[in-house]
Design an enzyme around this catalytic site. Structure first.
Site, PDB file in Angstrom:
ATOM      1  N   LYS A  33       0.895  -1.310   0.020  1.00  0.00           N
ATOM      2  CA  LYS A  33       0.031  -0.001  -0.001  1.00  0.00           C
ATOM      3  C   LYS A  33       0.945   1.157  -0.005  1.00  0.00           C
ATOM      4  CE  LYS A  33      -0.406  -0.205   5.223  1.00  0.00           C
ATOM      5  NZ  LYS A  33      -1.009  -1.055   6.175  1.00  0.00           N
ATOM      6  N   ARG A  82     -10.153  -0.068  15.598  1.00  0.00           N
ATOM      7  CA  ARG A  82      -9.985   0.942  14.392  1.00  0.00           C
ATOM      8  C   ARG A  82     -11.108   0.605  13.198  1.00  0.00           C
ATOM      9  NH1 ARG A  82      -4.216   1.370  11.054  1.00  0.00           N
ATOM     10  NH2 ARG A  82      -4.840  -0.441  10.890  1.00  0.00           N
ATOM     11  N   TYR A  93      18.049  29.514   8.663  1.00  0.00           N
ATOM     12  CA  TYR A  93      16.887  30.233   9.011  1.00  0.00           C
ATOM     13  C   TYR A  93      16.602  30.128  10.449  1.00  0.00           C
ATOM     14  CZ  TYR A  93      15.099  30.200   4.213  1.00  0.00           C
ATOM     15  OH  TYR A  93      14.790  30.400   2.715  1.00  0.00           O
ATOM     16  N   MET A 112      13.904  24.138   2.580  1.00  0.00           N
ATOM     17  CA  MET A 112      13.202  23.294   1.586  1.00  0.00           C
ATOM     18  C   MET A 112      14.063  22.342   0.767  1.00  0.00           C
ATOM     19  SD  MET A 112      10.345  24.493  -1.175  1.00  0.00           S
ATOM     20  CE  MET A 112       9.388  25.443  -0.188  1.00  0.00           C
TER      21      MET A 112
HETATM   22  C1  LIG Z   1      -0.439  -2.044   6.737  1.00  0.00           C
HETATM   23  C2  LIG Z   1      -0.626  -3.307   7.134  1.00  0.00           C
HETATM   24  C3  LIG Z   1      -0.037  -4.219   7.499  1.00  0.00           C
HETATM   25  C4  LIG Z   1       1.511  -4.375   7.300  1.00  0.00           C
HETATM   26  O1  LIG Z   1       1.929  -3.761   8.585  1.00  0.00           O
HETATM   27  P1  LIG Z   1       3.509  -3.613   8.741  1.00  0.00           P
HETATM   28  O2  LIG Z   1       3.513  -3.069  10.042  1.00  0.00           O
HETATM   29  O3  LIG Z   1       4.049  -2.642   7.708  1.00  0.00           O
HETATM   30  O4  LIG Z   1       4.127  -4.995   8.616  1.00  0.00           O
HETATM   31  C5  LIG Z   1      -0.782  -5.638   7.837  1.00  0.00           C
HETATM   32  N1  LIG Z   1      -2.003  -5.524   7.928  1.00  0.00           N
HETATM   33  C6  LIG Z   1      -2.782  -4.449   7.771  1.00  0.00           C
HETATM   34  C7  LIG Z   1      -4.335  -4.575   8.125  1.00  0.00           C
HETATM   35  C8  LIG Z   1      -2.260  -3.376   7.333  1.00  0.00           C
HETATM   36  O5  LIG Z   1      -3.051  -2.145   7.334  1.00  0.00           O
END
Ligand SMILES: *Cc1c(COP(=O)(O)O)cnc(C)c1O
Length: 365
Positions: free
Chosen positions: A35, A131, A261, A309
């Site tokens: 993802k 969640r 800065y 930047m």
């Molecule tokens: C992102 C995610 C993972 C992977 O998690 P990592 O900590 O990067 O290994 C696994 N399961 C779900 C549901 C996730 O959202």
């Protein structure tokens, strides 16, 4: 000559980490999580490289899945947040995409439709993270509806661990117990068999009890450990991303002179300052504090003053000979992204994932 700021993506390290995940997974299958553009590493390039090593890929949404399909990824895909609109269910069915169902509304959307093909569903159980996920007391009913639907071929029971990175936290034990209870109840009520999926990277690295039929590593594939302590397994990970740039200016400043800065840092002795062609516009965190390590020619030097930047300044007084064009590593093979992240009030996950388009990616290996 172009600006020397880039990220190198080491595909051999990726394969190495992937095989480590596989060996920890035992008989379980690997769902490689790609993802957010493969945690900033380039989802399609990552997926195509490890396609022979894994069983499927997980992304967060349909747009990410379709992008992988367009770039030639053919393994099954899993949408971790499920569908966001009615049209996506049929698209998933046609594109060999599997869905997480994490609430009753999503289950109802699926049940009301007539799809071109059956879908494999991952029913997410809320075992304590609060969640996403169906509440334990509702799982039996939702599972029953799903397995009875002509739209559904199989159902995997999944949950997600909230604190598996904390190797001594008992919260993971609590989640595992809750999930096991849900599974036991299902076995009593429904004769149909099903598969399970619990472990993320931290689960694979530190919680053998969390292994299931499907394990879902993300960050460990990219060579970063999620764990709060190093273990024999996590020590074997090889960082995939190296963020590098070069020295573009050098100067000697006197004690009492400031840098950057806001003049937030002042030299206490005559100091050699190297300016690097990298800043928050390239993905280096603006919150990195004075003292954050940067490698110049492989040697640790402290960041001084504010991150701009397009530039940062580092104190290279102790290095002796430094030249314009010398190499700088912001994080990667020789400087762990988690260490830099800690100096910037964040985690390695965020640093690698939020790299901007501006920073060119070069694949090696
Ligand atoms: C992102 C995610 C993972 C992977 O998690 P990592 O900590 O990067 O290994 C696994 N399961 C779900 C549901 C996730 O959202």
């Amino acid at each position: 000559m172009s600006r020397p700021t880039e990220i190198l993506i080491d595909l051999d390290a990726l394969i190495h980490n992937c095989r480590l995940a596989k060996s920890l997974s035992g008989p379980g299958n690997i769902v490689a999580v790609v993802k957010a553009d493969g945690y900033g590493h380039g989802a399609a390039d990552i997926a195509l490289k490890i396609e022979p090593e894994v069983s499927m890929f997980a992304v967060s949404c349909m747009e990410e899945a379709i992008s992988l399909r367009k770039q030639g990824v053919s393994l099954p895909l899993l949408l971790l947040e499920g569908c966001f609109s009615l049209e996506e269910y049929n698209l998933a069915a046609r594109q060999n995409i599997q869905l997480v169902i994490h609430n009753v509304d999503q289950a109802n959307c699926l049940l009301e439709q007539t799809l071109d093909a059956q879908l494999k569903i991952w029913l997410k159980v809320d075992s304590g993270m609060h969640r996403l996920g169906v509440l334990p007391e509702d799982v039996n009913e939702v599972f029953g509806l799903l397995v009875a639907s002509h739209n559904v071929s199989d159902v995997v029971l999944m949950t997600h661990l909230a604190s598996a990175d904390e190797t001594s936290s008992d919260f993971t034990v609590k989640q595992l117990k809750r999930f096991a209870k849900v599974i036991d109840n299902l076995k009593v009520t429904h004769a149909k068999s099903f598969e399970t999926s619990i472990a993320n990277s931290a689960g694979l690295l530190a919680w053998e009890e969390a292994l299931g039929d499907w394990n879902r590593p993300g960050i460990m594939l990219y060579g970063l450990t999620p764990l709060d302590v190093d273990t024999a397994h996590s020590a074997k990970l090889k960082p995939v991303m190296t963020f590098r740039s070069e020295v573009i200016a050098l100067r000697e400043i006197q004690a009492g002179e400031s840098v950057g800065y806001g003049n937030t840092w002042t030299a206490s002795r005559p100091t050699q300052i190297a300016t690097l062609a990298v800043g928050y516009g390239d993905g280096y965190p603006r919150t990195a504090k004075t003292g954050t390590p940067v490698l110049i020619n492989g040697q640790r030097c402290p960041l001084v003053g504010r991150v701009s930047m397009d530039m940062i300044c580092v104190d290279v007084t102790h290095l002796g000979q430094v030249n314009i064009g010398d190499s700088a590593e912001l994080w990667g093979k020789n400087l762990h992204a988690n260490e830099v992240a800690a100096c910037a009030g964040t985690i390695g996950y965020e640093l690698v994932t939020r790299m901007p388009k501006r920073t060119k990616r070069k694949f090696i290996g």
